[in-house]
Design a protein around this motif. Sequence first.
Motif, PDB file in Angstrom:
ATOM      1  N   THR A  61     -35.770  -5.480  20.045  1.00 46.41           N
ATOM      2  CA  THR A  61     -35.987  -5.629  18.602  1.00 46.41           C
ATOM      3  C   THR A  61     -37.293  -6.373  18.337  1.00 46.41           C
ATOM      4  N   HIS A  84     -15.202  -1.057  30.230  1.00 47.63           N
ATOM      5  CA  HIS A  84     -16.157  -1.169  29.127  1.00 47.63           C
ATOM      6  C   HIS A  84     -17.111   0.008  29.124  1.00 47.63           C
ATOM      7  N   TYR A  87     -20.503   4.514  18.855  1.00 50.50           N
ATOM      8  CA  TYR A  87     -21.941   4.398  18.542  1.00 50.50           C
ATOM      9  C   TYR A  87     -22.418   5.705  17.932  1.00 50.50           C
TER      10      TYR A  87
HETATM   11  N1  T4K Z   1     -32.599   0.722  19.894  1.00 50.77           N
HETATM   12  C1  T4K Z   1     -31.463   1.196  20.410  1.00 50.77           C
HETATM   13  C2  T4K Z   1     -31.231   2.675  20.431  1.00 50.77           C
HETATM   14  C3  T4K Z   1     -30.510   0.318  20.929  1.00 50.77           C
HETATM   15  O1  T4K Z   1     -29.354   0.795  21.451  1.00 50.77           O
HETATM   16  C4  T4K Z   1     -30.762  -1.077  20.899  1.00 50.77           C
HETATM   17  C5  T4K Z   1     -29.790  -2.018  21.401  1.00 50.77           C
HETATM   18  C6  T4K Z   1     -31.987  -1.512  20.356  1.00 50.77           C
HETATM   19  C7  T4K Z   1     -32.885  -0.581  19.860  1.00 50.77           C
HETATM   20  C8  T4K Z   1     -32.358  -2.968  20.264  1.00 50.77           C
HETATM   21  O2  T4K Z   1     -32.614  -3.531  21.539  1.00 50.77           O
HETATM   22  P1  T4K Z   1     -32.304  -5.104  21.830  1.00 50.77           P
HETATM   23  O3  T4K Z   1     -32.999  -5.915  20.790  1.00 50.77           O
HETATM   24  O4  T4K Z   1     -30.799  -5.287  21.813  1.00 50.77           O
HETATM   25  O5  T4K Z   1     -32.912  -5.337  23.188  1.00 50.77           O
HETATM   26  C9  T4K Z   1     -25.119  -3.794  22.357  1.00 50.77           C
HETATM   27  C10 T4K Z   1     -26.406  -4.566  22.530  1.00 50.77           C
HETATM   28  O6  T4K Z   1     -26.372  -5.883  21.999  1.00 50.77           O
HETATM   29  C11 T4K Z   1     -27.610  -3.896  22.007  1.00 50.77           C
HETATM   30  O7  T4K Z   1     -28.669  -4.304  22.831  1.00 50.77           O
HETATM   31  C12 T4K Z   1     -27.512  -2.394  22.097  1.00 50.77           C
HETATM   32  N2  T4K Z   1     -28.615  -1.665  21.591  1.00 50.77           N
HETATM   33  C13 T4K Z   1     -26.266  -1.917  21.384  1.00 50.77           C
HETATM   34  C14 T4K Z   1     -26.126  -0.422  21.340  1.00 50.77           C
HETATM   35  O8  T4K Z   1     -25.172  -2.444  22.076  1.00 50.77           O
HETATM   36  P2  T4K Z   1     -22.727  -4.344  21.507  1.00 50.77           P
HETATM   37  O9  T4K Z   1     -22.315  -4.891  20.196  1.00 50.77           O
HETATM   38  O10 T4K Z   1     -22.221  -3.013  21.874  1.00 50.77           O
HETATM   39  O11 T4K Z   1     -22.432  -5.349  22.721  1.00 50.77           O
HETATM   40  P3  T4K Z   1     -21.053  -5.878  23.247  1.00 50.77           P
HETATM   41  O12 T4K Z   1     -21.125  -7.362  23.268  1.00 50.77           O
HETATM   42  O13 T4K Z   1     -19.914  -5.253  22.498  1.00 50.77           O
HETATM   43  O14 T4K Z   1     -21.072  -5.357  24.726  1.00 50.77           O
HETATM   44  C15 T4K Z   1     -20.676  -4.069  25.100  1.00 50.77           C
HETATM   45  C16 T4K Z   1     -19.667  -4.166  26.234  1.00 50.77           C
HETATM   46  O15 T4K Z   1     -20.263  -4.654  27.436  1.00 50.77           O
HETATM   47  C17 T4K Z   1     -18.544  -5.084  25.893  1.00 50.77           C
HETATM   48  O16 T4K Z   1     -17.394  -4.327  25.995  1.00 50.77           O
HETATM   49  C18 T4K Z   1     -18.586  -6.225  26.890  1.00 50.77           C
HETATM   50  C19 T4K Z   1     -19.560  -5.774  27.950  1.00 50.77           C
HETATM   51  N3  T4K Z   1     -20.532  -6.810  28.309  1.00 50.77           N
HETATM   52  C20 T4K Z   1     -21.534  -7.098  27.435  1.00 50.77           C
HETATM   53  C21 T4K Z   1     -22.469  -8.050  27.732  1.00 50.77           C
HETATM   54  C22 T4K Z   1     -23.598  -8.384  26.767  1.00 50.77           C
HETATM   55  C23 T4K Z   1     -20.413  -7.476  29.513  1.00 50.77           C
HETATM   56  O17 T4K Z   1     -19.493  -7.196  30.301  1.00 50.77           O
HETATM   57  N4  T4K Z   1     -21.358  -8.408  29.830  1.00 50.77           N
HETATM   58  C24 T4K Z   1     -22.384  -8.732  29.001  1.00 50.77           C
HETATM   59  O18 T4K Z   1     -23.233  -9.593  29.333  1.00 50.77           O
HETATM   60  O19 T4K Z   1     -24.310  -4.386  21.396  1.00 50.77           O
END
Ligand code: T4K
Length: 416
Positions: free
Chosen positions: A81, A26, A332
């Motif tokens: 957020t 990942h 991203y």
């Molecule tokens: N500003 C910036 C520049 C940001 O990048 C973000 C958040 C924010 C503000 C807002 O902050 P927050 O309100 O989120 O604190 C992720 C996150 O949900 C998000 O926090 C993050 N940026 C964004 C760039 O990425 P996804 O859609 O990429 O997450 P997801 O579920 O696809 O996870 C990524 C990989 O990690 C997957 O392949 C699976 C793995 N994973 C993920 C989680 C959550 C795990 O192995 N375990 C886990 O618990 O959004």
Amino acid sequence: MTMVEKRDIQDFAILGGPQRFPVPLHVNKPWTGERSIFDKYLNTAWDTQRFSNDGPLALNLEQRIADRLGVANCVLMSNGTAAMALLLQVMGITGEVILPSFTFISTAHTLVMQGLEPVFCDVDPLTWNMSAGHCADLVTERTAAIIATHAFGHACDVAALQAIANRAGTAFLLDAAHAFDCSSGGVKIGAFGDAEVFSFHATKAFHTGEGGAVTCRDDVLAEELRLARNFGFVGHDRVNGVGTNAKMSELSAAMGLTNLDAFDAAVAKNKAVYQAYVDGLTGLPGVSLLRYDESESSNYWYIAVRLSPDFGIARDVAMRILQAENVLARRYFHPGCHRMQPYCTMDSGLKARLPNTEAIAETCLILPGGCGMDPADATSICALINDIVKNASALTAKLGEPPDAAQGIGGTSGSG
Ligand code: T4K
């Protein structure tokens, strides 16, 4: 791990060959410190039955983060957020806010939800961060704030942007979600602008599971944020203004303290993975790595590359090939906030002319990085990328269009 070279396009998993990696790699797989330390912190919450509302673990974490970043105040929040939303509300920002389109969608959404008007700014083609020149052009009498992101842990041009904000008399806020423990000019990110906002989401370099923080020099602003994250309560039954629930629980704080204890060791591993990419990608045609400035402090968490036409394969095709091999690369912040709903149908998106943002959004890839993997995996990913380059024309003929022809937006759902 035995590495099987891909000599022919049939050897690629996308065309039926064996996968290079048996388990998915990942982008920024969450990491954690010691389980026994986590248990110790959790026991404190369990034994005292204190789980939220400025508990001792959260207060301890706030102090340790403030000390580490060298900033007077760290106000922990439930997520990044909510932290940004509360900051804008407490500062009384109204009108237009300039932000990069090349960032996570949360900031634009937060602005609209607060009745503010996002004005999308282009980025610098080399740093991928907000262009100070374009930002200056976008300032109007209605500009109330500039919010710049330190994209992928690389500090934005804080001095130039602060000067623009000063001249315009606007607030200057920073999205430091990616930049925990990184520095600009030797000064840790956290103390720049009026305030900086961190995300401590599980996928970040330093995390609390879910969480975030505002850091700032101004004690009065910090105190207002502390009240506002707890509904505006001053004491038990007096409320000083509008607030919400944006508190960090003791369980998240326990995760944060655990990870902070292990953070330096994690960064050393992140750096070893990054260095393996530096070595492995050097000399590969058409791939340029966004390098960390070795004179600064960095968390080395993100491995961000751009593919140029010399690579020989369109970015989206390359991503599909990598993902089939279990290298779960992400694009991203494709396609850029201004080209996502609802902004692409609003004035803010329709008016935006952001050539650098669009070029980067269509050619960048974020590769698996961080201490959740071994440097040997990074070396193996580089070898796989080399195999892709060597077979570029045959893969393109079979799977997709050459990069020059593949400039369209690949949908508006977008990632990141
Ligand atoms: N500003 C910036 C520049 C940001 O990048 C973000 C958040 C924010 C503000 C807002 O902050 P927050 O309100 O989120 O604190 C992720 C996150 O949900 C998000 O926090 C993050 N940026 C964004 C760039 O990425 P996804 O859609 O990429 O997450 P997801 O579920 O696809 O996870 C990524 C990989 O990690 C997957 O392949 C699976 C793995 N994973 C993920 C989680 C959550 C795990 O192995 N375990 C886990 O618990 O959004």
